[in-house]
Design a protein around this motif. Structure first.
Motif, PDB file in Angstrom:
ATOM      1  N   ASN A 113       5.172  40.137  26.340  1.00  0.00           N
ATOM      2  CA  ASN A 113       4.230  40.794  25.471  1.00  0.00           C
ATOM      3  C   ASN A 113       4.373  40.490  24.121  1.00  0.00           C
ATOM      4  O   ASN A 113       5.430  40.809  23.327  1.00  0.00           O
ATOM      5  N   PRO A 114       3.411  40.010  23.314  1.00  0.00           N
ATOM      6  CA  PRO A 114       3.646  39.569  21.826  1.00  0.00           C
ATOM      7  C   PRO A 114       4.052  40.614  21.180  1.00  0.00           C
ATOM      8  O   PRO A 114       4.444  40.623  19.880  1.00  0.00           O
ATOM      9  N   GLN A 115       3.168  41.696  21.425  1.00  0.00           N
ATOM     10  CA  GLN A 115       3.552  43.033  20.569  1.00  0.00           C
ATOM     11  C   GLN A 115       4.938  43.702  20.811  1.00  0.00           C
ATOM     12  O   GLN A 115       5.503  44.289  20.005  1.00  0.00           O
ATOM     13  N   GLU A 116       5.954  43.237  21.932  1.00  0.00           N
ATOM     14  CA  GLU A 116       7.219  43.647  22.085  1.00  0.00           C
ATOM     15  C   GLU A 116       7.740  42.554  22.340  1.00  0.00           C
ATOM     16  O   GLU A 116       8.327  42.224  23.568  1.00  0.00           O
ATOM     17  N   PRO A 117       8.170  41.583  21.439  1.00  0.00           N
ATOM     18  CA  PRO A 117       9.000  40.397  21.839  1.00  0.00           C
ATOM     19  C   PRO A 117      10.179  40.048  22.727  1.00  0.00           C
ATOM     20  O   PRO A 117      10.906  39.545  23.345  1.00  0.00           O
ATOM     21  N   ASN A 118      11.110  41.673  22.222  1.00  0.00           N
ATOM     22  CA  ASN A 118      12.237  41.827  22.863  1.00  0.00           C
ATOM     23  C   ASN A 118      12.279  42.618  23.993  1.00  0.00           C
ATOM     24  O   ASN A 118      13.156  43.530  24.475  1.00  0.00           O
ATOM     25  N   TRP A 119      11.156  42.909  24.628  1.00  0.00           N
ATOM     26  CA  TRP A 119      11.105  43.660  25.981  1.00  0.00           C
ATOM     27  C   TRP A 119      12.023  43.289  26.948  1.00  0.00           C
ATOM     28  O   TRP A 119      12.262  42.128  27.265  1.00  0.00           O
ATOM     29  N   ALA A 120      12.772  44.191  27.464  1.00  0.00           N
ATOM     30  CA  ALA A 120      13.742  43.999  28.363  1.00  0.00           C
ATOM     31  C   ALA A 120      13.352  43.340  29.569  1.00  0.00           C
ATOM     32  O   ALA A 120      14.218  42.578  30.106  1.00  0.00           O
ATOM     33  N   ASP A 121      12.353  43.517  30.131  1.00  0.00           N
ATOM     34  CA  ASP A 121      11.766  43.273  31.309  1.00  0.00           C
ATOM     35  C   ASP A 121      10.870  42.019  31.304  1.00  0.00           C
ATOM     36  O   ASP A 121      10.258  41.338  32.268  1.00  0.00           O
ATOM     37  N   ARG A 122      10.877  41.406  30.144  1.00  0.00           N
ATOM     38  CA  ARG A 122       9.905  40.158  30.046  1.00  0.00           C
ATOM     39  C   ARG A 122      10.595  38.868  30.698  1.00  0.00           C
ATOM     40  O   ARG A 122      11.806  38.880  30.919  1.00  0.00           O
TER      41      ARG A 122
END
Length: 276
Positions: free
Chosen positions: A50-59
Motif C-alpha cells: 500500500n503506497p499510502q502506508e509504506p510501513n503497513w505491518a502486513d505488507r
C-alpha cells in the motif's frame, strides 16, 4: 492487471531507468534493465502493498539484494505512487532522497538498505522467520544477482532458509550472465545453479525472466509450496530493451550520455507503442 498492462509497466520502468541516469551521470543500467519485468510483475501484480502506508505491518516485503540495481526499484516505487516521479531526476545527488543504493530510512517503500553484496538473503530470512513467529501471512521476496551468488554468505543463508522451512520466502535470481568484470562463468562460475539450490533443499523454478505470463505462473507455484523456500532462476538479458546495451558488460555500471539516452528512449517508446 493484465499481461499487456504489466508489459507496459515494465516498459515505463525501463524508460524511467534511462531518464534518471542521465542527470546522475552514474549508475547501473545493465542489471536494472534486466530485472524490469520481474520487478514490474512483483509490484503491480504479486505483492500485497500500500503506497499510502509504506510501513503497513502486513505488507509483503521486497529486498533488493543487488542494491546497485537501485534504479529499477526506484522506478517501480515511483510508478506505484510511493513518491513523485520527479524525484527520479535527483538520483545520486547530494541531499536528495534517491542515492546510489537503497536507503530504507530515506526512501518510502524500501524495506532494506542494501549495497554490500551477499547480505540480502540473510535479511530476507529474518523477515520471513519473523512473519512465521508472529503468525503473519505476508510473503518476502528477494532479488539476487548471478554474480552476487559467488558470495559465501548467500549459501549460508540458503541453508538457514531451508532449515527453518521458510515457505513464505521467494528468491529470484537475475541470471543475466554478466557482472562488472565479465561473464559470470569466467569470473566465478556458480554452475550448475539449479542443482546447487536443490541440493540446499530449495524448490527451484527455472523461468524466462522476460516472460511475464511465465513469471506469474512461477510466483503462483511458489505460493503453493509448503515446507521449503522457493527460488526462481530467471534467465534474463543484461541491458534488456536497449539494443546497444544488451549483453554488453560495459553497461554494467556506466550511465548513458544525452545522445545515447535519446536513442535508448526512442527504442523503448517504440516498443511501448507496439504494446497498444
Amino acid at each position: 492487471m493484465s499481461i499487456v498492462d504489466l508489459k507496459r509497466k515494465a516498459n515505463l520502468i525501463r524508460q524511467d531507468i534511462i531518464t534518471m541516469l542521465v542527470p546522475a551521470k552514474a549508475g547501473h543500467p545493465g542489471g536494472s534493465l534486466s530485472a524490469a519485468d520481474i520487478v514490474a510483475t512483483l509490484y503491480f501484480k504479486e505483492m500485497r502493498i500500500n503506497p499510502q502506508e509504506p510501513n503497513w505491518a502486513d505488507r509483503d516485503r521486497f529486498v533488493l539484494s543487488k542494491g546497485h540495481a537501485a534504479p529499477v526499484l526506484y522506478a517501480a516505487l515511483a510508478e506505484k505512487g510511493y513518491f513523485p516521479k520527479d524525484e527520479l531526476l535527483g538520483l545520486r545527488q547530494t541531499g536528495r532522497m534517491l542515492q546510489g543504493h537503497p536507503d530504507m530510512k530515506r526512501t518510502p517503500g524500501v524495506d532494506m538498505s542494501s549495497g554490500s553484496l551477499g547480505q540480502g538473503l540473510s535479511v530476507a530470512n529474518g523477515m520471513a522467520l519473523a512473519g512465521k513467529l508472529d503468525k503473519k501471512d505476508y510473503r518476502v521476496y528477494v532479488l539476487l544477482g548471478d554474480g552476487e551468488v559467488a558470495e559465501g554468505q548467500v549459501w549460508e543463508a540458503a541453508m538457514a532458509a531451508a532449515h527453518y522451512k521458510l515457505d513464505n520466502l521467494t528468491a529470484i535470481l537475475d541470471y543475466n550472465g554478466l557482472q562488472i568484470d565479465g561473464p559470470t562463468d569466467s569470473v566465478m562460475s556458480s554452475a550448475p545453479l539449479a542443482d546447487k539450490w536443490r541440493a540446499f533443499c530449495w524448490n527451484v523454478i527455472e523461468v524466462d525472466g522476460h516472460d511475464i505470463e511465465a513469471l506469474e505462473k512461477a510466483f503462483a507455484e511458489a505460493k503453493q509450496v509448503k515446507g521449503k523456500p522457493t527460488i526462481l532462476i530467471a534467465k534474463t538479458v543484461k541491458g534488456k530493451g536497449v539494443s546497444f546495451m544488451e549483453n554488453q558488460v560495459g553497461w554494467h555500471g556506466s550511465a548513458p550520455n544525452a545522445e545515447q539516452a535519446e536513442q535508448a528512449l526512442k527504442e523503448l517508446r517504440e516498443e511501448g507503442l507496439s504494446l497498444g
